[in-house]
Write a protein that holds these residues in place. Structure first.
Motif: not given
Length: 350
Positions: A288-293, A321-327, A334-336, A340-341
């Motif tokens: 959420i922080g990266l989405e804000t930036l 929701a998207g993070s749960i299957p990838l956690v 790292r890709r996600w 964003l970065m």
């Protein structure tokens, strides 16, 4: 026998004063919930005291220091609670904030019932956080004065972000080692350093996102030495039309913030994949922080408080929701986060 005060404080009341943090707390491992949740509530009460504009800053500071003393075991709790009810709680328009201030007695009671190590950790984090609030009250003018004061040096901003957020990373790490021994892959020294940068990443994001609003209450967290270098003054930043002119300064601070976020990602991935709850609790604020930036660097009116770069609630739910299957996958996370970065950095070089 269950403590009804504890159930109310860490359930309905915590949910009322912070729905987003309540989501994080709900997924924490059980042993961490009480000290982390209680520390949040006490800090939130202190923040309410520090941010109540109808009370003069000198009185707010006195009340803030009184709360710190109570957290650290001072006597005369009855007189303190009467002051809270009569001077601060009555000024609150948000009912949950009022209930929180009226519930300080039970909260301090729950604090006294924690085991010694957790109690001292909560006292330590609340003490440091209130030092950050004290810094605000001593550094900046009364919100009604019409004056603006800027921090002078970048080191002041760095110290401030430690006091109000970086220290939370230390506390969180200490709680993890205490309640989930053997979980973290790295040494305590490495994780503590990353935890500090994790907190600084989130607070720098808040500082940049809320710059326009803070300026209007006399607070400029953008250091004067940087403003000078870009030919700006705090007063210049009050004009929303200055957003583009000040964008190079924003971009420089975003680059610094991204370096902190890289440490935050490393922190998150040092949590083993089987510790799903703890991973998610760290992953969500990173994403959420990266989405804000990302919103911020594309906002050509970033200094306009009417056009704040805020991630919408439906986007937050999508991230969760998207993070749960990838956690459980380091590579996918790292890709996600890296994606964003990269998108943020692409904007910075334009």
């Amino acid at each position: 026998m269950p403590n009804p005060n504890r159930a109310f404080l860490l359930g309905p009341l915590l949910k009322g004063v912070s729905r987003s943090f309540y989501l994080t707390l709900r997924i924490l491992p059980p042993g961490m919930r009480d000290p982390v949740g209680l520390a949040y509530l006490l800090a939130r009460a202190a923040d309410t005291i520090a941010d109540t504009p109808l009370i003069p800053p000198e009185q707010r500071l006195e009340l803030l220091l009184a709360l710190r003393a109570q957290v650290n075991g001072a006597d005369n709790q009855s007189a303190f609670l009467q002051r809270m009810a009569g001077e601060v709680a009555v000024q609150q328009t948000h009912s949950d904030e009022k209930v929180l201030l009226e519930s300080l007695g039970p909260a301090l009671g729950v604090l006294s019932q924690l085991d010694e190590s957790d109690r001292e950790a909560v006292r330590g984090i609340v003490t440091t956080l209130t030092q950050g609030m004290e810094f605000d009250l001593r550094t900046f003018p009364d919100e009604q004065s019409g004056q603006i004061v800027a921090l002078r040096e970048l080191a002041e901003l760095d110290r401030y972000t430690y006091l109000v957020a970086g220290c939370v990373g230390e506390f969180w790490t200490s709680m993890t080692y205490a309640h989930m021994p053997g979980t973290l892959k790295e040494t305590p020294e490495t994780m503590q350093a990353r935890g500090v940068r994790f907190g600084k990443a989130l607070q720098m994001t808040n500082v940049l996102r809320d710059c326009g609003k803070d300026l209007r209450i006399g607070r400029c967290y953008l250091p004067g030495v940087m403003l000078d270098r870009f030919g700006l003054t705090p007063q210049d930043l009050l004009a929303p039309s200055s957003s583009l002119r000040a964008q190079p300064l924003l971009f420089e601070l975003v680059r610094m913030t991204l370096e902190h976020f890289r440490a935050a990602v490393d922190y998150t991935l040092a949590i083993p994949a089987f510790s799903v709850r703890l991973r998610l609790a760290c992953l969500w604020p990173v994403l959420i922080g990266l989405e804000t930036l990302l919103l911020l660097v594309h906002n050509d009116n970033w200094l306009d408080p009417a056009q704040v770069s805020k991630v919408q609630r439906n986007k937050v739910y999508q991230v969760i929701a998207g993070s749960i299957p990838l956690v459980v996958s380091d590579a996918l996370l790292r890709r996600w986060t890296g994606g964003l970065m990269t998108r943020i950095e692409a904007r910075l070089v334009r």
